[in-house]
Design a protein around this motif. Structure first.
Motif, mmCIF file in Angstrom:
data_model
loop_
_atom_site.group_PDB
_atom_site.id
_atom_site.type_symbol
_atom_site.label_atom_id
_atom_site.label_comp_id
_atom_site.label_asym_id
_atom_site.label_seq_id
_atom_site.Cartn_x
_atom_site.Cartn_y
_atom_site.Cartn_z
ATOM 1 N N ALA A 81 42.410 28.794 32.114
ATOM 2 C CA ALA A 81 41.880 30.165 32.170
ATOM 3 C C ALA A 81 40.357 30.152 32.102
ATOM 4 O O ALA A 81 39.674 30.909 32.801
ATOM 5 C CB ALA A 81 42.450 31.004 31.030
ATOM 6 N N GLN A 82 39.801 29.265 31.256
ATOM 7 C CA GLN A 82 38.343 29.193 31.145
ATOM 8 C C GLN A 82 37.721 28.650 32.428
ATOM 9 O O GLN A 82 36.666 29.108 32.858
ATOM 10 C CB GLN A 82 37.956 28.304 29.953
ATOM 11 C CG GLN A 82 38.227 28.939 28.615
ATOM 12 C CD GLN A 82 37.928 27.997 27.465
ATOM 13 O OE1 GLN A 82 38.446 26.893 27.416
ATOM 14 N NE2 GLN A 82 37.076 28.411 26.550
ATOM 15 N N ARG A 106 38.998 28.906 35.417
ATOM 16 C CA ARG A 106 39.117 29.934 36.440
ATOM 17 C C ARG A 106 38.063 31.017 36.221
ATOM 18 O O ARG A 106 37.596 31.647 37.177
ATOM 19 C CB ARG A 106 40.525 30.537 36.398
ATOM 20 C CG ARG A 106 40.836 31.382 37.603
ATOM 21 C CD ARG A 106 42.283 31.819 37.600
ATOM 22 N NE ARG A 106 42.600 32.596 38.780
ATOM 23 C CZ ARG A 106 42.386 33.901 38.889
ATOM 24 N NH1 ARG A 106 41.863 34.566 37.884
ATOM 25 N NH2 ARG A 106 42.703 34.542 39.997
ATOM 26 N N ALA A 107 37.701 31.265 34.946
ATOM 27 C CA ALA A 107 36.666 32.259 34.667
ATOM 28 C C ALA A 107 35.360 31.863 35.348
ATOM 29 O O ALA A 107 34.671 32.690 35.942
ATOM 30 C CB ALA A 107 36.471 32.395 33.162
ATOM 31 N N SER A 125 35.829 31.918 39.319
ATOM 32 C CA SER A 125 35.904 33.234 39.949
ATOM 33 C C SER A 125 34.605 34.009 39.819
ATOM 34 O O SER A 125 34.415 35.015 40.489
ATOM 35 C CB SER A 125 37.066 34.037 39.354
ATOM 36 O OG SER A 125 36.852 34.255 37.973
ATOM 37 N N PHE A 126 33.707 33.532 38.959
ATOM 38 C CA PHE A 126 32.417 34.215 38.814
ATOM 39 C C PHE A 126 31.514 33.921 40.002
ATOM 40 O O PHE A 126 30.785 34.772 40.468
ATOM 41 C CB PHE A 126 31.740 33.757 37.516
ATOM 42 C CG PHE A 126 30.460 34.494 37.217
ATOM 43 C CD1 PHE A 126 30.487 35.699 36.532
ATOM 44 C CD2 PHE A 126 29.235 33.987 37.626
ATOM 45 C CE1 PHE A 126 29.319 36.383 36.269
ATOM 46 C CE2 PHE A 126 28.063 34.668 37.364
ATOM 47 C CZ PHE A 126 28.101 35.870 36.673
ATOM 48 N N THR A 139 30.715 33.029 43.882
ATOM 49 C CA THR A 139 31.364 33.251 45.171
ATOM 50 C C THR A 139 31.468 31.976 45.997
ATOM 51 O O THR A 139 32.283 31.892 46.904
ATOM 52 C CB THR A 139 30.586 34.293 45.985
ATOM 53 O OG1 THR A 139 29.231 33.889 46.032
ATOM 54 C CG2 THR A 139 30.698 35.654 45.349
ATOM 55 N N ARG A 151 38.390 30.157 46.541
ATOM 56 C CA ARG A 151 39.753 30.048 46.029
ATOM 57 C C ARG A 151 40.797 30.339 47.112
ATOM 58 O O ARG A 151 41.984 30.373 46.847
ATOM 59 C CB ARG A 151 39.940 30.942 44.805
ATOM 60 C CG ARG A 151 39.296 30.314 43.563
ATOM 61 C CD ARG A 151 39.309 31.263 42.402
ATOM 62 N NE ARG A 151 38.540 32.458 42.701
ATOM 63 C CZ ARG A 151 38.905 33.680 42.340
ATOM 64 N NH1 ARG A 151 40.017 33.855 41.688
ATOM 65 N NH2 ARG A 151 38.158 34.713 42.653
ATOM 66 N N GLU A 180 25.383 37.153 48.491
ATOM 67 C CA GLU A 180 24.115 37.557 47.879
ATOM 68 C C GLU A 180 23.065 36.509 48.230
ATOM 69 O O GLU A 180 23.357 35.488 48.838
ATOM 70 C CB GLU A 180 24.288 37.710 46.370
ATOM 71 C CG GLU A 180 25.341 38.729 45.954
ATOM 72 C CD GLU A 180 25.123 40.118 46.548
ATOM 73 O OE1 GLU A 180 23.957 40.504 46.766
ATOM 74 O OE2 GLU A 180 26.124 40.814 46.818
#
Lengths: 219, 805
Positions: free
Chosen positions: A66-67, A69-70, A73-74, A76, A80, A131
């Motif tokens: 989970a960490q 993936r955090a 996913s932050f 770009t 994924r 961005e």
């Protein structure tokens, strides 16, 4: 030069990839600091970041999936989803936008018939808006497979898409694309260097995520 | 303590400790600053921006988040001026942009910090007319917790809790910007033993607990403060009920014990209280051998006559008692008095052959308090996996190692929850404990580092039985060794909520109420009140079961004990109960043990009786009553008192409070401990000291090897198991890990089995079939089997087992 492999259905990393991962982890005083380069490694391994890849990274750096993936996913630039063979990224941050990036992006989408954030059915072209890519001096700018083209126009953008479709180049080389489709450059980007500006993960070239273990590409 | 500084808050000078955060100083001085992300037990992050205040700086007024601003001398703070007010309104308007207005169907409404603070500090109206963000709602992120991402205000309390406090960060912020959400990894649910805490600290209704969802409105709840009885830490809890049904338990922030946190077992393990399987009427075995319902009079007469016959034919010593560690001190005292004064036996044990020497448990010299962990230089944990069996202590040790810089040495036969914070982890094969201890004492070789860590005092050692193959002497020998370490204190570990209280009430052959030993002056004083005390030495749990089997003991009284399920050698217990002439059970359920009784009395239990308990550090705490007992159930003490009466002995017990007074009078160490104090000024409890001063004896614990062809068994508990309280709590019963055989990869390869393949595990006293779990954390030659899982027979407290594919 980007090598994008087809996604593998393998359950875990091979021993050699694991060895490379632990090599990278060793470069940091705290293993969790290696999470970002390892995500690039996972991406290079399977073409994009799979759940499996993130789980492997988690195991290698001692975080939970989970960490990991955090983090993934932050940012770009960690993909994924499996991108097409050519990933066209159009900058829509302020400098590019003021100089017409909306039109450039529109032209790319129109010519390729791929909406931003999507991939065409045959898996050849992906389009996205991103961005700032640090090319404000050469706005509007796009990258193809992370190779920079500055001074874009709507016409050149359409040409670029047609060329990718027709020529299907083995590798995207920034200098060549700039020559063919670019306009005014911000400054001279210097000679070809596969481990700096030209890799998809430039900063980590020396760590071995681009072309084998650290040190091999020296000389 | 450093010199206090002076801060001016809203034109009032207050003093504060330097380094303290402004929000805390303000709160301690009666100024409430609104907040969402700040929590007094977690590190500040300054994420929600709700606690903005204005401070004076040399460059003029400056707006800062008071949760991340440490106080400094001469600081001038304004928390209410128009600028601050405008900021608060702005922050709330932003927070409400994406927050759905579904308060009427939200469980949190009525106790919701967002709702309350919007009322108090909000702008009243919003200028936002666009579409709010949408998510599927709500999604289950574990069996116990539901997540509604639309309601989430991204304060990170839950994610910080799981990383900082419980150490299992299975939830994290995902995505970025407007798409940010809290979530788990796709196929890895938030299966944390502490997940319920995130529900309690969520400042909105984003996290809700499945056992409580839509059960009640906060304003309909009746509540009372009490103490959790699942483990022996004495966690303070708030019991909440509606319409006489216990619905929710919240943690109370009590500094000496749980500091606000609870394990999910404690938080959700109350459903059994309202189980339809609860006993509502006395049961008596009829002439056909079936248990049938009976009146209280009939059942009491039956039991009194049966026990009386045994006593008159074979003497009181032919009767024994087991249990008492799950109830209150008052009930334990009544049990002790019943057995000794009415029956005349010293054969009583509140431990189920799975504990340590009672003198070590309640009377060890230099006994540690839980608070000693905060100032510890180093900590030794050699006992059960704290995360499984002592969750509150696990959190406290974790905090000491992670936040307070204590060195941590963990010795255990396999991976434990504390390993990631351990300075040194020693894994060993069960049976080799004596060898490990002598290596640790020598401090050479692989133990040099462990000794180095433990050379930093004060040392706190948490010692217990890692598994049932291990000799209980190991913990005592370790305690003896630990005394040689700098400023060492020992905390002996034992299972069951009130085992320490039960020992203090004399539920052990050698102990009498007040930690008095037979033959002492205190015992003499007790005899003056109780009448002549039985002279014969009593038997402990194992002795009692063996006595029942061989016939030396003929009758057994069970009080809240299920030896068939709870004793490591369950088969011995089954044989013992089967062979017993008379078994009288006082229980809430028909357990595997009470099913074998001749008379069963329905007992009231948790949340139904009032009384006191004593925790692992000797802290006496109050438990309170909120719900009525089912049917004709009665408190343990009242049952025992009536039973004694029918046997012709007046125990003089009138009420639980009167018993508490009697304890205060007779047990010297409980002097001054009364319900009035515990209900009001001492709700955090009163520590009873006056230890036996028992000096642990060092004995050489021989290393034991399994016989050729056998593997060493690590037989240990998990948080969720097949105990009757878990089995009758529908939210928790599916969470028991189930029967499994954990093998080292090399053993799995040798046996030719892979993950999930069935193997047979056979011991001298039982055998079971279990799925293989490949577990590199056990040593080669070791098989780990979780104790007391659903539908699994017991293997007994043996060291060697045969494992066959």
């Amino acid at each position: 030069m980007v090598e994008i492999r087809s996604p593998s259905v393998r359950r875990g990393w091979s021993e050699s990839v694991r060895a490379r991962a632990s090599e990278i982890v060793k470069q940091y005083p705290d293993p969790r600091s290696a999470v970002m380069p390892l995500l690039y490694l996972a991406m290079a391994e399977e073409g994009y970041l799979t759940d499996n890849g993130m789980r492997e990274v988690a195991g290698a750096v001692g975080l939970t999936p989970a960490q990991v993936r955090a983090v993934a996913s932050f940012y770009t630039m960690y993909k994924r989803e499996n991108p097409g063979r050519y990933l066209i990224s159009c900058c829509t941050s302020i400098s590019c936008m003021l100089l017409g990036s909306d039109e450039v992006l529109g032209a790319i989408e129109d010519e390729s018939d791929v909406a931003a954030g999507e991939t065409d059915p045959e898996g050849l072209i992906s389009v996205e808006h991103v961005e700032c890519i640090g090319a404000c001096g050469g706005a509007p700018a796009v990258t193809v497979n992370y190779e920079l083209i500055e001074g874009m126009t709507t016409e050149k953008a359409r040409e670029l898409v047609r060329w990718l479709r027709a020529a299907r180049p083995e590798a995207i080389v920034g200098a060549e694309c700039q020559e063919l489709f670019g306009g005014r450059r911000s400054f001279d980007w210097g000679p070809f260097d596969r481990d700096s500006a030209l890799g998809p993960y430039p900063a980590f070239g020396p760590l071995g995520t681009v072309s084998g273990p650290a040190g091999e590409q020296d000389g | 303590m450093a010199e206090p500084v002076t801060v001016t808050i809203n034109r009032r000078a207050v003093s504060a400790q330097p380094g303290e955060m402004l929000i805390k100083t303000a709160q301690d001085n009666g100024v409430y600053i609104p907040r969402f992300c700040w929590h007094p037990r977690m590190n500040p992050v300054g994420m929600c921006r709700m606690c903005l205040v204005e401070i004076e700086t040399p460059r003029g007024p400056l707006m800062v988040t008071s949760c991340t601003t440490p106080v400094s001398d001469g600081m001038t703070v304004d928390t209410t001026n128009p600028t601050v007010k405008k900021a608060q309104e702005g922050v709330l308007e932003f927070l409400l942009i994406n927050h759905p207005l579904d308060c009427p169907v939200c469980d949190r409404a009525g106790e919701c910090p967002l709702q309350d603070q919007t009322m108090a500090y909000g702008p009243g109206e919003s200028r936002f007319v666009e579409e709010k963000r949408h998510f599927e709602k709500p999604i289950p992120i574990s069996e116990l917790v539901m997540l509604d991402r639309e309601r989430c205000i991204l304060c990170a309390r839950c994610t910080r809790f799981s990383e900082e406090i419980s150490g299992d960060p299975l939830i994290e912020f995902q995505e970025r910007g407007n798409y940010t959400e809290v979530n788990t990894f796709p196929d890895e649910p938030f299966r944390s033993y502490f997940s319920g805490n995130t529900v309690q600290i969520c400042p909105v209704g984003a996290l809700t607990a499945t056992p409580y969802r839509f059960r009640a409105r906060p304003w309909d709840l009746t509540f009372v403060e009490s103490t959790c009885q699942h483990c022996s830490s004495g966690d303070r809890i708030n019991l909440q009920s509606s319409q006489n049904r216990l619905l929710r338990i919240l943690g109370v922030d009590s500094e000496p014990t749980n500091q606000g946190w609870l394990s999910d077992k404690c938080r959700f393990g109350f459903e059994y209280v309202a189980s339809p399987a609860r006993l509502t009427s006395p049961l008596v075995r009829d002439s056909e051998g079936e248990l049938r319902e009976a009146s209280w009079g009939e059942a009491l007469d039956y039991a009194a006559r049966a026990l009386g016959e045994v006593i008159s034919s074979s003497g009181g010593r032919a009767v024994a008692g087991l249990g008492g560690a799950r109830g209150t001190n008052e009930d334990a005292y009544a049990f002790s008095k019943f057995l000794r004064a009415a029956v005349g036996t010293n054969s009583v044990d509140c431990q189920m052959d799975d504990g340590l020497d009672p003198r070590l448990l309640s009377g060890v010299v230099d006994r540690a308090r839980i608070a000693d962990l905060e100032s510890a230089g180093s900590i030794l944990v050699w006992g059960p996996d704290l995360k499984e069996e002592h969750p509150t202590l696990y959190l406290r040790v974790r905090r000491a190692a992670q936040e307070l810089g204590a060195g941590l040495v963990v010795v255990h036969p396999r991976a434990t929850g504390l390993d990631d914070r351990a300075s040194v982890k020693v894994t060993y094969r069960p049976g080799q404990g004596g060898q490990v201890l002598s290596e640790l004492m020598d401090g050479a070789g692989r133990m040099a580092e462990a000794r180095e860590v433990l050379s930093k005092g004060p040392v706190v050692a948490l010692l217990g039985r890692p598994g049932y193959g291990e000799s209980p002497d190991l913990a005592e020998a370790t305690a003896a060794f630990v005394r040689s370490l700098p400023d060492a204190r020992v905390m002996p570990l034992a299972r069951r909520g009130n085992v320490f209280g039960a020992l203090d009430m004399g539920l052990s052959p050698a102990l009498l109420p007040g930690r008095a030993q037979r033959g002492t002056l205190a015992a003499q004083m007790l005899a003056d009140r109780w009448g002549e005390l039985p002279a014969s030495s009593g038997r402990d749990c194992r002795g009692i079961l063996e006595g029942l089997e061989s016939g030396g003991i003929e009758a057994l009284v069970l009080m809240g004990a299920d030896p068939v399920r709870d004793v490591p050698d369950g088969e011995l217990a089954r044989r013992a109960l089967g062979n017993a002439g008379v078994v009288v059970a006082i229980d809430q359920f028909l357990t595997d043990s009470s099913r074998m009784a001749d008379v069963v009395f329905p007992a009231m239990g948790f949340s139904e009786v009032e009384g006191t308990v004593t925790n692992i550090e000797g802290r006496v705490l109050k438990v309170n009553r909120l719900t009525p007992g089912p049917g004709q159930s009665r408190p343990d003490w009242a049952i025992l008192s009536d039973l004694a009466g029918r046997m012709g002995v007046d125990l003089g017990l009138v009420s639980a409070q009167q018993i508490s007074g009697e304890i205060e009078e007779l047990a010297d160490i409980y002097r001054g401990v009364n319900w009035e104090r515990l209900d009001w000024e001492d709700r955090d409890g009163i520590v009873v000291s006056g230890d036996l001063g028992y000096v642990p004896v060092f004995s050489h614990v021989a290393s034991v090897d399994p016989r050729p062809g056998e593997m060493a068994l690590h037989y240990a508990r998990t948080m969720y198991d097949d105990g009757v309280m878990m089995r009758e709590s529908p939210s928790l019963s599916p969470l028991a890990p189930g029967c499994a055989a954990h093998l080292h990869p090399s053993d799995a390869a040798r046996l030719g089995v892979g993950e999930g393949d069935p193997v047979d595990v056979k011991s001298a006293s039982g055998s079971l079939r279990a799925g293989v779990v490949i577990d590199p954390s056990v040593e080669p030659g070791v098989v780990y089997v979780p104790f007391n899982q659903p539908d699994t027979p017991s293997l007994g407290s043996v060291l060697g087992v045969v494992v066959e594919s």
